[in-house]
Design a protein around this motif. Structure first.
Motif, PDB file in Angstrom:
ATOM      1  N   ALA A   1       0.875  -1.274   0.066  1.00  0.00           N
ATOM      2  CA  ALA A   1       0.247  -0.065  -0.206  1.00  0.00           C
ATOM      3  C   ALA A   1       0.754   1.348   0.090  1.00  0.00           C
ATOM      4  CB  ALA A   1      -0.945   0.080   1.426  1.00  0.00           C
ATOM      5  N   GLY A   2       2.051   1.339   0.441  1.00  0.00           N
ATOM      6  CA  GLY A   2       2.933   2.160   0.282  1.00  0.00           C
ATOM      7  C   GLY A   2       3.661   2.447  -1.061  1.00  0.00           C
ATOM      8  N   PRO A   3       5.013   2.063  -1.291  1.00  0.00           N
ATOM      9  CA  PRO A   3       5.688   2.186  -2.663  1.00  0.00           C
ATOM     10  C   PRO A   3       5.076   1.332  -3.629  1.00  0.00           C
ATOM     11  CG  PRO A   3       7.023   1.048  -1.117  1.00  0.00           C
ATOM     12  CD  PRO A   3       5.917   1.593  -0.389  1.00  0.00           C
ATOM     13  N   GLY A   4       4.122   0.180  -3.180  1.00  0.00           N
ATOM     14  CA  GLY A   4       3.605  -0.785  -4.234  1.00  0.00           C
ATOM     15  C   GLY A   4       2.392  -0.126  -4.789  1.00  0.00           C
ATOM     16  N   TRP A   5       1.957   1.025  -4.446  1.00  0.00           N
ATOM     17  CA  TRP A   5       0.572   1.564  -5.054  1.00  0.00           C
ATOM     18  C   TRP A   5       1.205   1.848  -6.455  1.00  0.00           C
ATOM     19  CZ3 TRP A   5       0.379   5.734  -8.264  1.00  0.00           C
ATOM     20  CH2 TRP A   5       1.626   6.815  -8.263  1.00  0.00           C
ATOM     21  N   VAL A   6       2.494   1.998  -6.720  1.00  0.00           N
ATOM     22  CA  VAL A   6       2.632   2.519  -8.313  1.00  0.00           C
ATOM     23  C   VAL A   6       2.787   1.149  -9.163  1.00  0.00           C
ATOM     24  CG1 VAL A   6       5.433   1.687  -8.155  1.00  0.00           C
ATOM     25  CG2 VAL A   6       4.436   3.634  -9.555  1.00  0.00           C
ATOM     26  N   LEU A   7       2.638  -0.169  -8.774  1.00  0.00           N
ATOM     27  CA  LEU A   7       2.604  -1.145  -9.551  1.00  0.00           C
ATOM     28  C   LEU A   7       1.054  -1.347 -10.313  1.00  0.00           C
ATOM     29  CD1 LEU A   7       4.223  -3.728  -7.225  1.00  0.00           C
ATOM     30  CD2 LEU A   7       5.304  -2.609  -9.172  1.00  0.00           C
ATOM     31  N   PHE A   8       0.101  -0.931  -9.384  1.00  0.00           N
ATOM     32  CA  PHE A   8      -1.210  -0.898  -9.760  1.00  0.00           C
ATOM     33  C   PHE A   8      -1.420   0.481 -10.710  1.00  0.00           C
ATOM     34  CE2 PHE A   8      -1.352  -2.957  -5.602  1.00  0.00           C
ATOM     35  CZ  PHE A   8      -2.135  -3.885  -5.929  1.00  0.00           C
ATOM     36  N   GLY A   9      -0.714   1.579 -10.314  1.00  0.00           N
ATOM     37  CA  GLY A   9      -0.739   2.656 -11.163  1.00  0.00           C
ATOM     38  C   GLY A   9      -0.197   2.429 -12.505  1.00  0.00           C
ATOM     39  N   ALA A  10       1.059   1.830 -12.464  1.00  0.00           N
ATOM     40  CA  ALA A  10       1.609   1.628 -13.741  1.00  0.00           C
ATOM     41  C   ALA A  10       0.813   0.436 -14.660  1.00  0.00           C
ATOM     42  CB  ALA A  10       2.993   0.950 -13.370  1.00  0.00           C
ATOM     43  N   ALA A  11       0.241  -0.344 -13.865  1.00  0.00           N
ATOM     44  CA  ALA A  11      -0.834  -1.508 -14.816  1.00  0.00           C
ATOM     45  C   ALA A  11      -1.810  -0.561 -15.360  1.00  0.00           C
ATOM     46  CB  ALA A  11      -1.082  -2.476 -13.797  1.00  0.00           C
ATOM     47  N   LYS A  12      -2.310   0.370 -14.715  1.00  0.00           N
ATOM     48  CA  LYS A  12      -3.466   1.103 -15.168  1.00  0.00           C
ATOM     49  C   LYS A  12      -3.085   1.795 -16.427  1.00  0.00           C
ATOM     50  CE  LYS A  12      -5.046   3.076 -11.391  1.00  0.00           C
ATOM     51  NZ  LYS A  12      -5.894   3.959 -10.648  1.00  0.00           N
ATOM     52  N   GLN A  13      -2.028   2.418 -16.333  1.00  0.00           N
ATOM     53  CA  GLN A  13      -1.620   3.030 -17.451  1.00  0.00           C
ATOM     54  C   GLN A  13      -1.245   2.390 -18.687  1.00  0.00           C
ATOM     55  OE1 GLN A  13       1.838   5.032 -15.830  1.00  0.00           O
ATOM     56  NE2 GLN A  13       1.076   6.434 -14.706  1.00  0.00           N
ATOM     57  N   VAL A  14      -0.755   1.164 -18.541  1.00  0.00           N
ATOM     58  CA  VAL A  14      -0.308   0.275 -19.650  1.00  0.00           C
ATOM     59  C   VAL A  14      -1.775  -0.273 -20.025  1.00  0.00           C
ATOM     60  CG1 VAL A  14       0.293  -1.977 -20.278  1.00  0.00           C
ATOM     61  CG2 VAL A  14       1.752  -0.494 -18.877  1.00  0.00           C
ATOM     62  N   VAL A  15      -2.667  -0.582 -19.241  1.00  0.00           N
ATOM     63  CA  VAL A  15      -3.984  -0.961 -19.840  1.00  0.00           C
ATOM     64  C   VAL A  15      -4.715   0.339 -20.755  1.00  0.00           C
ATOM     65  CG1 VAL A  15      -6.215  -1.790 -18.919  1.00  0.00           C
ATOM     66  CG2 VAL A  15      -4.331  -2.720 -18.043  1.00  0.00           C
ATOM     67  N   GLY A  16      -4.670   1.392 -20.025  1.00  0.00           N
ATOM     68  CA  GLY A  16      -5.139   2.609 -20.640  1.00  0.00           C
ATOM     69  C   GLY A  16      -4.797   2.860 -22.256  1.00  0.00           C
ATOM     70  N   LEU A  17      -3.404   2.746 -22.070  1.00  0.00           N
ATOM     71  CA  LEU A  17      -2.912   2.516 -23.562  1.00  0.00           C
ATOM     72  C   LEU A  17      -3.506   1.410 -24.357  1.00  0.00           C
ATOM     73  CD1 LEU A  17      -1.037   4.007 -25.852  1.00  0.00           C
ATOM     74  CD2 LEU A  17       0.977   2.759 -24.821  1.00  0.00           C
ATOM     75  N   PHE A  18      -3.446   0.458 -23.747  1.00  0.00           N
ATOM     76  CA  PHE A  18      -3.757  -0.880 -24.485  1.00  0.00           C
ATOM     77  C   PHE A  18      -5.200  -0.628 -25.172  1.00  0.00           C
ATOM     78  CE2 PHE A  18      -5.746  -5.110 -24.818  1.00  0.00           C
ATOM     79  CZ  PHE A  18      -4.801  -5.866 -25.608  1.00  0.00           C
ATOM     80  N   LEU A  19      -6.025  -0.127 -24.375  1.00  0.00           N
ATOM     81  CA  LEU A  19      -7.508  -0.004 -24.683  1.00  0.00           C
ATOM     82  C   LEU A  19      -7.456   1.000 -25.932  1.00  0.00           C
ATOM     83  CD1 LEU A  19      -9.227  -0.116 -21.434  1.00  0.00           C
ATOM     84  CD2 LEU A  19      -9.061  -1.779 -22.951  1.00  0.00           C
ATOM     85  N   ALA A  20      -6.875   2.081 -25.731  1.00  0.00           N
ATOM     86  CA  ALA A  20      -6.809   3.102 -26.690  1.00  0.00           C
ATOM     87  C   ALA A  20      -6.216   2.883 -28.132  1.00  0.00           C
ATOM     88  CB  ALA A  20      -5.813   4.502 -26.163  1.00  0.00           C
ATOM     89  N   VAL A  21      -5.041   1.970 -28.105  1.00  0.00           N
ATOM     90  CA  VAL A  21      -4.536   1.423 -29.188  1.00  0.00           C
ATOM     91  C   VAL A  21      -5.609   0.444 -29.933  1.00  0.00           C
ATOM     92  CG1 VAL A  21      -3.053  -0.154 -30.300  1.00  0.00           C
ATOM     93  CG2 VAL A  21      -2.178   1.448 -28.546  1.00  0.00           C
ATOM     94  N   TYR A  22      -6.636  -0.351 -29.204  1.00  0.00           N
ATOM     95  CA  TYR A  22      -7.163  -1.058 -29.779  1.00  0.00           C
ATOM     96  C   TYR A  22      -8.431  -0.200 -30.261  1.00  0.00           C
ATOM     97  CZ  TYR A  22     -11.279  -4.311 -30.013  1.00  0.00           C
ATOM     98  OH  TYR A  22     -12.367  -5.113 -30.373  1.00  0.00           O
ATOM     99  N   LEU A  23      -8.752   0.858 -29.743  1.00  0.00           N
ATOM    100  CA  LEU A  23      -9.882   1.430 -30.104  1.00  0.00           C
ATOM    101  C   LEU A  23      -9.480   2.275 -31.545  1.00  0.00           C
ATOM    102  CD1 LEU A  23     -11.581   3.321 -27.374  1.00  0.00           C
ATOM    103  CD2 LEU A  23     -12.449   1.231 -28.432  1.00  0.00           C
ATOM    104  N   ILE A  24      -8.346   2.665 -31.734  1.00  0.00           N
ATOM    105  CA  ILE A  24      -7.583   3.357 -32.660  1.00  0.00           C
ATOM    106  C   ILE A  24      -7.404   2.474 -34.049  1.00  0.00           C
ATOM    107  CG2 ILE A  24      -5.592   4.547 -33.574  1.00  0.00           C
ATOM    108  CD1 ILE A  24      -5.317   5.695 -31.031  1.00  0.00           C
TER     109      ILE A  24
END
Length: 550
Positions: A260-283
């Motif tokens: 829950a401390g420094p590990g929050w970034v693992l979830f944040g980074a994963a969401k950023q990757v997924v956000g790009l993945f979904l965007a590329v799929y739509l494009i």
């Protein structure tokens, strides 16, 4: 005579101490209040990263710089956040203090840390406005509610949820997390199973400029992501309520603190990757979605439409947006109100109550939304990243290097007025040089070629200047005193802050040992009196301050 002077000098002391609704705004979180398990605290902290801005950030940096640069930038962002977040999260959970109190004793001084409080408070209303804008988009799309009304609703709904502090927030975050995870993960899993070719398209995507992987592209992507570096301060606002670490709970304590401390970034980074993945799929698959591929509401809506009937897809998209916005913006509003209250009380020695600044933070965020700041928030994030990096890296460097390697900075964090100098050049120089030089780089004052490197400048300057300043000053500005005038031990047998209580001479209330200091005003019989750090912060004429000394 003494009693009259004490009351007149601390007219806000008693009011400030009655913190049923205030959640220990200005001080150490006592053991008597910390009744949650490590798991509940950890889940509550992770609930604060439910924001959808990560999906937009990932999509934007990928569309601008290509998948390769985006992934490398996200990776660099994650490494910096993990390295800087660990010492901060550990100190918060171990000593039960928020990042402002950590900052005071880690190079900035009692008043010096106010500048970083303003940086953090700005973070909270900027991201509140960003998330509120996303919710308004969802309400307009799903329910036809005008955007300006959506902005207002996304603000008003937060106030009653944040009013009651950690007790309410812990329940909210724990109860809503399973549904949020399900709604967020399902579309990504669906694409992987139903459209496996989307993976190869994702990795092959070169962005709008199509220039391929480069150092400048990677750093530009990392710079936008690093605007989130101050998120660790919001994680800490929960982690300070961790229970004492004992041999029996040590494994769970460490696990949840890291996750829950420094590990929050693992979830944040994963969401950023997924956000790009979904965007590329739509494009690649929906030409009509080209202009909205970076908007989280539309990302999820389009994937849901491929999974379920249209009416259900719209319902799921709106529910996801509303839950995500509430989960993150209760944290933004809560943390922002703490930061503003803390700064105001130290400057004016008057305690207005956290709810006053909860309203202030919400109003500022609403103004940003109604002014349509969403359209250029990416530029604001790029600029803000330099200030956030300068602060976090400076404090993390003081803990890791000055405390543990050079042994110049005191290992035990100190936050009490009277024990600290008002200003410490170590943190102020490190932060100031880092912020100024990186902002100058960001605006191209050192040439267009160096503009992408402003986050790197911020990291390096803070990391180098902080220990050099500590060496130059020989650490003399960390502690004004080393003796707080109390004979009781500060820690228990396991190294946790002591749960022993003492009576505050100003408020007449009981406070735990780590929150107390001897008063310079003796009792009626000449005996030593004690005063809480909270009451001392509102001591307008300083009659209770111990003299400079050992």
């Amino acid at each position: 005579m003494v009693e009259v002077d004490t009351r007149s000098a601390n007219s806000d002391g008693i009011a400030a101490a009655k913190e049923t609704l205030e959640d220990y705004t200005l001080r150490f979180a006592p053991r008597s209040y910390r009744k949650w398990s490590p798991a509940v605290v950890g889940i509550s902290a992770l609930g604060g990263i439910a924001y959808l801005a990560d999906f937009a950030i990932g999509a934007n940096i990928g569309i601008a710089n290509g998948t390769g640069n985006a992934l490398l930038g996200i990776g660099l962002f994650a490494i910096v956040v993990m390295l800087t977040g660990f010492p901060l999260a550990y100190y918060a959970a171990r000593y039960n203090i928020d990042l402002d109190l950590i900052t005071r004793g880690s190079g900035f001084g009692y008043y010096g840390s106010i500048v970083t409080n303003v940086v953090f408070a700005s973070f909270t209303f900027i991201f509140f406005a960003l998330e509120g804008s996303i919710m308004a988009q969802g309400l307009k799309l799903g329910l036809g509610i005008p955007v300006w009304i959506g902005y207002l609703l996304s603000t008003l709904i937060i106030f009653p949820l944040v009013k009651y502090g950690m007790n309410t927030l812990a329940k909210l975050q724990v109860w809503t997390t399973p549904l949020w995870l399900l709604l967020m993960v399902l579309p990504f899993g669906f694409l992987l199973v139903r459209h496996p070719d989307s993976v190869s398209s994702f990795f092959a995507y070169s962005g709008e400029n199509g220039s391929g992987v480069s150092l400048s592209g990677t750093l530009l992507a990392a710079g936008v992501c690093l605007s989130l570096i101050a998120q660790i301060a919001e994680q800490i606002d929960y982690l300070r309520f961790m229970p004492p670490r004992t041999p029996e709970n040590a494994r769970k304590w460490w696990g949840w603190m890291l996750l829950a401390g420094p590990g929050w970034v693992l979830f944040g980074a994963a969401k950023q990757v997924v956000g790009l993945f979904l965007a590329v799929y739509l494009i690649a698959n929906l030409p009509a979605a080209q202009g909205i591929a970076n908007q989280p509401v539309h990302q999820f809506l389009e994937i849901y439409r491929d999974m379920v009937p249209g009416w259900l897809a719209m319902t799921l998209a709106v529910v996801l947006v509303v839950i995500s916005q509430i989960k993150i913006n209760v944290t933004n509003a809560y943390s922002g109100s703490l930061a503003w209250t803390n700064s105001y009380t130290r400057v004016t020695k008057t305690y207005p109550g956290r709810l006053v600044f909860l309203v202030v933070n919400l109003v500022i965020a609403l103004i940003l939304m109604e002014a349509n700041m969403f359209d250029f928030l990416n530029n604001i994030l790029g600029f803000y990243a330099n200030c956030g990096i300068a602060w976090i890296v400076t404090v993390a460097t003081d803990i890791a290097i000055n405390k543990y390697v050079l042994k110049i900075s005191p290992k035990v964090p100190e936050f009490r007025r009277g024990m600290l100098y008002d200003f410490n050049p170590v943190g102020l120089v490190g932060f100031g040089l880092s912020a100024v030089l990186s902002i100058m780089t960001f605006f191209g004052l050192f040439g267009e070629l160096l503009k992408p490197y402003s986050p790197l400048v911020a990291v390096v300057v803070a990391f180098v200047a902080t220990p050099l300043t500590a060496i130059a000053t020989k650490g003399k500005y960390y502690l004004r005193r080393t003796d707080d005038g109390i004979d009781l031990p500060l820690f228990d047998e396991h190294g946790n802050p002591s749960g022993e209580t003492l009576t505050c001479a100003v408020t007449g209330m009981e406070f735990e040992r780590p929150d107390m200091i001897a008063s310079a005003v003796p009792g009626p019989e000449g005996e030593i009196q004690y005063i809480s750090s909270l009451a001392l912060s509102t001591d307008k004429n300083g009659i209770h301050l111990l003299p400079h000394g050992r």
